[in-house]
Motif scaffolding. Structure first.
Motif, PDB file in Angstrom:
ATOM      1  N   CYS A   1     -14.949   9.246   0.266  1.00 24.84           N
ATOM      2  CA  CYS A   1     -13.538   9.152  -0.115  1.00 24.84           C
ATOM      3  C   CYS A   1     -13.384   8.233  -1.324  1.00 24.84           C
ATOM      4  CB  CYS A   1     -12.682   8.633   1.040  1.00 24.84           C
ATOM      5  SG  CYS A   1     -12.533   9.763   2.439  1.00 24.84           S
ATOM      6  N   LEU A   2     -12.368   8.494  -2.104  1.00 29.02           N
ATOM      7  CA  LEU A   2     -12.029   7.676  -3.265  1.00 29.02           C
ATOM      8  C   LEU A   2     -10.645   7.086  -3.043  1.00 29.02           C
ATOM      9  CD1 LEU A   2     -12.486   6.722  -6.249  1.00 29.02           C
ATOM     10  CD2 LEU A   2     -11.359   8.870  -6.932  1.00 29.02           C
ATOM     11  N   LEU A   3     -10.526   5.770  -3.172  1.00 29.72           N
ATOM     12  CA  LEU A   3      -9.256   5.070  -3.029  1.00 29.72           C
ATOM     13  C   LEU A   3      -8.786   4.632  -4.408  1.00 29.72           C
ATOM     14  CD1 LEU A   3     -10.246   2.736  -0.025  1.00 29.72           C
ATOM     15  CD2 LEU A   3      -9.648   5.164   0.014  1.00 29.72           C
ATOM     16  N   VAL A   4      -7.557   4.988  -4.760  1.00 28.45           N
ATOM     17  CA  VAL A   4      -7.011   4.666  -6.075  1.00 28.45           C
ATOM     18  C   VAL A   4      -5.690   3.943  -5.885  1.00 28.45           C
ATOM     19  CG1 VAL A   4      -6.313   5.548  -8.330  1.00 28.45           C
ATOM     20  CG2 VAL A   4      -8.071   6.753  -7.013  1.00 28.45           C
ATOM     21  N   LEU A   5      -5.624   2.705  -6.388  1.00 29.37           N
ATOM     22  CA  LEU A   5      -4.399   1.908  -6.322  1.00 29.37           C
ATOM     23  C   LEU A   5      -3.761   1.852  -7.702  1.00 29.37           C
ATOM     24  CD1 LEU A   5      -5.179  -1.210  -4.084  1.00 29.37           C
ATOM     25  CD2 LEU A   5      -3.313   0.413  -3.748  1.00 29.37           C
TER      26      LEU A   5
ATOM     27  N   LYS B   1       5.885  -7.813   3.335  1.00 31.73           N
ATOM     28  CA  LYS B   1       5.612  -8.663   4.496  1.00 31.73           C
ATOM     29  C   LYS B   1       4.523  -9.691   4.221  1.00 31.73           C
ATOM     30  CE  LYS B   1       6.696  -4.920   7.758  1.00 31.73           C
ATOM     31  NZ  LYS B   1       6.130  -4.038   8.824  1.00 31.73           N
ATOM     32  N   GLU B   2       3.467  -9.274   3.522  1.00 26.20           N
ATOM     33  CA  GLU B   2       2.272 -10.106   3.386  1.00 26.20           C
ATOM     34  C   GLU B   2       2.104 -10.739   2.012  1.00 26.20           C
ATOM     35  OE1 GLU B   2       0.492 -10.762   5.975  1.00 26.20           O
ATOM     36  OE2 GLU B   2       1.623  -9.363   7.253  1.00 26.20           O
ATOM     37  N   GLY B   3       2.886 -10.302   1.016  1.00 24.94           N
ATOM     38  CA  GLY B   3       2.733 -10.846  -0.320  1.00 24.94           C
ATOM     39  C   GLY B   3       1.681 -10.095  -1.113  1.00 24.94           C
ATOM     40  N   PRO B   4       1.518 -10.431  -2.385  1.00 23.99           N
ATOM     41  CA  PRO B   4       0.595  -9.690  -3.257  1.00 23.99           C
ATOM     42  C   PRO B   4      -0.870 -10.075  -3.094  1.00 23.99           C
ATOM     43  CG  PRO B   4       1.679 -11.431  -4.493  1.00 23.99           C
ATOM     44  CD  PRO B   4       2.275 -11.464  -3.110  1.00 23.99           C
ATOM     45  N   ALA B   5      -1.159 -11.089  -2.275  1.00 23.42           N
ATOM     46  CA  ALA B   5      -2.539 -11.563  -2.168  1.00 23.42           C
ATOM     47  C   ALA B   5      -3.407 -10.690  -1.269  1.00 23.42           C
ATOM     48  CB  ALA B   5      -2.557 -13.000  -1.641  1.00 23.42           C
ATOM     49  N   VAL B   6      -2.824  -9.709  -0.607  1.00 20.73           N
ATOM     50  CA  VAL B   6      -3.590  -8.833   0.268  1.00 20.73           C
ATOM     51  C   VAL B   6      -4.412  -7.865  -0.574  1.00 20.73           C
ATOM     52  CG1 VAL B   6      -3.458  -7.081   2.063  1.00 20.73           C
ATOM     53  CG2 VAL B   6      -1.895  -9.010   2.111  1.00 20.73           C
ATOM     54  N   ILE B   7      -5.715  -7.780  -0.288  1.00 22.25           N
ATOM     55  CA  ILE B   7      -6.637  -6.965  -1.089  1.00 22.25           C
ATOM     56  C   ILE B   7      -7.197  -5.844  -0.228  1.00 22.25           C
ATOM     57  CG2 ILE B   7      -8.782  -6.990  -2.437  1.00 22.25           C
ATOM     58  CD1 ILE B   7      -8.232  -9.968  -2.964  1.00 22.25           C
ATOM     59  N   LEU B   8      -7.185  -4.628  -0.771  1.00 23.22           N
ATOM     60  CA  LEU B   8      -7.743  -3.482  -0.071  1.00 23.22           C
ATOM     61  C   LEU B   8      -9.263  -3.578  -0.082  1.00 23.22           C
ATOM     62  CD1 LEU B   8      -7.347  -0.677   1.263  1.00 23.22           C
ATOM     63  CD2 LEU B   8      -7.450   0.296  -1.046  1.00 23.22           C
ATOM     64  N   GLY B   9      -9.868  -3.556   1.106  1.00 24.29           N
ATOM     65  CA  GLY B   9     -11.310  -3.680   1.200  1.00 24.29           C
ATOM     66  C   GLY B   9     -12.025  -2.386   1.530  1.00 24.29           C
ATOM     67  N   ASP B  10     -11.420  -1.557   2.407  1.00 26.23           N
ATOM     68  CA  ASP B  10     -12.113  -0.358   2.856  1.00 26.23           C
ATOM     69  C   ASP B  10     -11.101   0.544   3.539  1.00 26.23           C
ATOM     70  OD1 ASP B  10     -14.313   1.307   3.342  1.00 26.23           O
ATOM     71  OD2 ASP B  10     -14.653   0.459   5.330  1.00 26.23           O
ATOM     72  N   LEU B  11     -11.510   1.771   3.804  1.00 29.82           N
ATOM     73  CA  LEU B  11     -10.725   2.684   4.615  1.00 29.82           C
ATOM     74  C   LEU B  11     -11.434   2.784   5.956  1.00 29.82           C
ATOM     75  CD1 LEU B  11      -8.139   4.300   4.185  1.00 29.82           C
ATOM     76  CD2 LEU B  11      -9.549   6.305   3.684  1.00 29.82           C
ATOM     77  N   HIS B  12     -10.847   2.178   6.969  1.00 26.52           N
ATOM     78  CA  HIS B  12     -11.479   2.098   8.284  1.00 26.52           C
ATOM     79  C   HIS B  12     -11.517   3.461   8.970  1.00 26.52           C
ATOM     80  CE1 HIS B  12     -12.668   0.331  12.114  1.00 26.52           C
ATOM     81  NE2 HIS B  12     -11.683   0.983  12.689  1.00 26.52           N
TER      82      HIS B  12
ATOM     83  N   VAL C   1      -6.144   4.327   8.643  1.00 29.60           N
ATOM     84  CA  VAL C   1      -6.139   2.867   8.768  1.00 29.60           C
ATOM     85  C   VAL C   1      -6.960   2.242   7.648  1.00 29.60           C
ATOM     86  CG1 VAL C   1      -6.728   0.903  10.240  1.00 29.60           C
ATOM     87  CG2 VAL C   1      -5.866   3.020  11.266  1.00 29.60           C
ATOM     88  N   ALA C   2      -6.329   1.321   6.928  1.00 27.83           N
ATOM     89  CA  ALA C   2      -7.003   0.606   5.841  1.00 27.83           C
ATOM     90  C   ALA C   2      -7.446  -0.764   6.327  1.00 27.83           C
ATOM     91  CB  ALA C   2      -6.078   0.455   4.638  1.00 27.83           C
ATOM     92  N   PHE C   3      -8.573  -1.233   5.809  1.00 28.25           N
ATOM     93  CA  PHE C   3      -9.079  -2.578   6.105  1.00 28.25           C
ATOM     94  C   PHE C   3      -8.777  -3.454   4.902  1.00 28.25           C
ATOM     95  CE2 PHE C   3     -12.596  -5.711   5.978  1.00 28.25           C
ATOM     96  CZ  PHE C   3     -12.357  -6.351   7.185  1.00 28.25           C
ATOM     97  N   LEU C   4      -8.052  -4.550   5.130  1.00 26.89           N
ATOM     98  CA  LEU C   4      -7.634  -5.438   4.047  1.00 26.89           C
ATOM     99  C   LEU C   4      -8.060  -6.865   4.347  1.00 26.89           C
ATOM    100  CD1 LEU C   4      -4.705  -3.663   4.971  1.00 26.89           C
ATOM    101  CD2 LEU C   4      -4.571  -3.912   2.504  1.00 26.89           C
ATOM    102  N   HIS C   5      -8.090  -7.699   3.315  1.00 24.00           N
ATOM    103  CA  HIS C   5      -8.401  -9.102   3.539  1.00 24.00           C
ATOM    104  C   HIS C   5      -7.517  -9.970   2.659  1.00 24.00           C
ATOM    105  CE1 HIS C   5     -10.736  -9.426  -0.263  1.00 24.00           C
ATOM    106  NE2 HIS C   5     -11.139  -8.205   0.032  1.00 24.00           N
ATOM    107  N   SER C   6      -7.319 -11.192   3.127  1.00 25.35           N
ATOM    108  CA  SER C   6      -6.496 -12.163   2.431  1.00 25.35           C
ATOM    109  C   SER C   6      -7.046 -13.543   2.738  1.00 25.35           C
ATOM    110  CB  SER C   6      -5.035 -12.026   2.884  1.00 25.35           C
ATOM    111  OG  SER C   6      -4.196 -12.910   2.170  1.00 25.35           O
ATOM    112  N   PHE C   7      -6.242 -14.567   2.548  1.00 22.87           N
ATOM    113  CA  PHE C   7      -6.672 -15.940   2.745  1.00 22.87           C
ATOM    114  C   PHE C   7      -6.977 -16.191   4.224  1.00 22.87           C
ATOM    115  CE2 PHE C   7      -5.896 -20.492   3.377  1.00 22.87           C
ATOM    116  CZ  PHE C   7      -6.690 -21.027   2.375  1.00 22.87           C
ATOM    117  N   CYS C   8      -8.273 -16.355   4.552  1.00 24.78           N
ATOM    118  CA  CYS C   8      -8.732 -16.704   5.895  1.00 24.78           C
ATOM    119  C   CYS C   8      -8.341 -15.697   6.973  1.00 24.78           C
ATOM    120  CB  CYS C   8      -8.231 -18.095   6.296  1.00 24.78           C
ATOM    121  SG  CYS C   8      -9.063 -19.418   5.412  1.00 24.78           S
ATOM    122  N   ARG C   9      -8.142 -14.446   6.609  1.00 24.76           N
ATOM    123  CA  ARG C   9      -7.857 -13.444   7.616  1.00 24.76           C
ATOM    124  C   ARG C   9      -8.165 -12.054   7.072  1.00 24.76           C
ATOM    125  NH1 ARG C   9      -1.695 -12.060   7.706  1.00 24.76           N
ATOM    126  NH2 ARG C   9      -1.092 -12.552   5.579  1.00 24.76           N
ATOM    127  N   VAL C  10      -8.401 -11.148   7.999  1.00 22.80           N
ATOM    128  CA  VAL C  10      -8.587  -9.737   7.659  1.00 22.80           C
ATOM    129  C   VAL C  10      -7.606  -8.931   8.494  1.00 22.80           C
ATOM    130  CG1 VAL C  10     -11.005 -10.031   7.029  1.00 22.80           C
ATOM    131  CG2 VAL C  10     -10.404  -9.415   9.381  1.00 22.80           C
TER     132      VAL C  10
END
Length: 398
Positions: A287-291, A328-339, A343-352
């Motif tokens: 799969c290809l994810l495009v933001l 809800k989460e602000g712009p710091a949330v980063i897309l990491g993977d497609l679980h 369902v997307a897997f994301l990460h941010s400051f000290c949490r996923v």
């Protein structure tokens, strides 16, 4: 640019209507589901080949948690990050873990190792000593059972460009050992190709494989984790400097063949130089994810799925706005993977986080370390039923 042939694997062949309805001998779907949740992990790929019905059931959202509990397996992500110039790894899972022990890399002889690659199916990880004051040392380990073994070093004077790892059960019925291979691409002095080395556990040695005539700087540095799908490993490459076109580098570890897969024409022709792209594997498909930025405060995610791997043909699967997520989460949330497909897997400051793209629901897990210059590596640390945790022999990896 010419490339070696890399054909579509068996699982790409479509199933007939008879196969769709015949899997399970006419058993009700709930009974087939119940039977499949009790199949050993090593036999699941064969079950998915029986029919599209069986394949679909093994990718239902409720299947993985139940199968993990019944097979004493662990499934999740090994999140690697760097804090104060030290690498850290946290294991996180969307569903409960059946193991009472925390999964980490603190059992390795070095306290500062970098995860180079994982084999998700067998739960093995290939790590390297990250302390530059010490000679580079490679390890293969199984975090779920805390087993490890040192590997002979490859030609470390050539800088690493990308690493991939695959594993499978031993073909011997009397052995529970896992056979594995590690592929390491490095950068030679002339920087005109990818130098290829392969470690084979059966010979317990590295050997040279044919070089790949691709410019090493075309791969992202540091390289993102390899994405396994369609029987090959994949890495997204930088856009071509002249045409702007982008592609995926695919390498079949078993055949040691490679190819380049162009991205969808619609993606290459996007009028957005800041579009963020990454690849993932969902239900065995690439799969290809495009933001892209649809507005000042709105990101849009497009998910493209490989429709025909042999032809390199993509199809757009979904387009979803992430505006409510960032509200809800602000712009710091980063897309990491497609679980999974939704369902997307994301990460941010000290949490996923796991975010349902269609329902807008989220589950999150706290991690110990700040995510800085980190990367996500998916692993399924399987068969956590080995009580001999003190045995560091790789031949006992299950």
């Amino acid at each position: 640019m010419a490339s070696s042939p890399l054909s579509a694997p068996e699982e790409e062949r479509s199933h007939s209507d008879a196969e769709e309805n015949g899997g399970g001998g006419g058993l009700p779907e709930d009974q087939v589901f119940e039977l499949l949740t009790r199949v050993p992990l090593d036999d699941l790929p064969a079950c998915r080949m029986v029919s599209t019905r069986w394949r679909r059931l093994t990718y239902e959202p409720a299947f993985a948690p139940l199968h993990c509990r019944r097979s004493a397996a662990v499934s999740g992500y090994l999140v690697q990050s760097m804090t104060h110039n030290l690498y850290h790894a946290d294991f996180v899972s969307m569903h409960g873990s059946p193991t009472p022990k925390a999964i980490s890399l603190d059992f390795l002889p070095s306290a500062h190792v970098r995860v180079e690659a994982v084999s998700a199916h067998r739960g093995l990880a290939c790590c390297v000593e990250a302390d530059t004051a010490r000679p580079p040392c490679y390890y293969v380990c199984k975090p779920a059972t805390r087993q490890w073994r040192a590997l002979p070093s490859p030609r470390v004077r050539f800088g690493t460009a990308a690493v991939a790892m695959v594993a499978r059960p031993s073909p011997s019925a009397s052995s529970t050992a896992a056979e594995f291979k590690v592929v390491r691409f490095s950068v030679p002095a002339l920087r005109d190709r990818l130098r290829c080395e392969v470690f084979d556990s059966r010979r317990f040695a590295w050997r040279r494989a044919p070089d790949v005539p691709l410019c090493p700087v075309s791969l992202f540095r540091p390289a993102a984790p390899a994405v396994r799908a369609h029987g090959a490993m994949h890495w997204l490459r930088w856009p071509d400097r002249l045409t702007g076109a982008q592609d995926v580098f695919a390498f079949d570890v078993r055949a040691e063949a490679w190819r380049l897969i162009p991205l969808p024409r619609e993606v290459d022709e996007m009028d957005d130089p800041w579009a963020r792209k990454r690849i993932a594997a969902v239900e065995g498909r690439l799969c290809l994810l495009v933001l892209t930025d649809a507005a000042v405060d709105e990101e849009v995610l497009e998910v493209w799925e490989m429709a025909n791997y042999g032809e390199g043909r993509w199809r757009k699967k979904i387009t979803v706005s992430l505006k409510s997520l960032h509200a809800k989460e602000g712009p710091a949330v980063i897309l990491g993977d497609l679980h999974s497909s939704d369902v997307a897997f994301l990460h941010s400051f000290c949490r996923v986080m796991w975010y349902d793209l269609r329902k807008g629901k989220m589950a999150e897990v706290q991690v110990k370390h700040v995510e800085h210059a980190g990367r996500q590596i998916e692993t399924a640390c399987s068969d956590d039923n080995d009580d001999d945790d003190d045995d560091d022999d790789v031949d006992k990896f299950n």
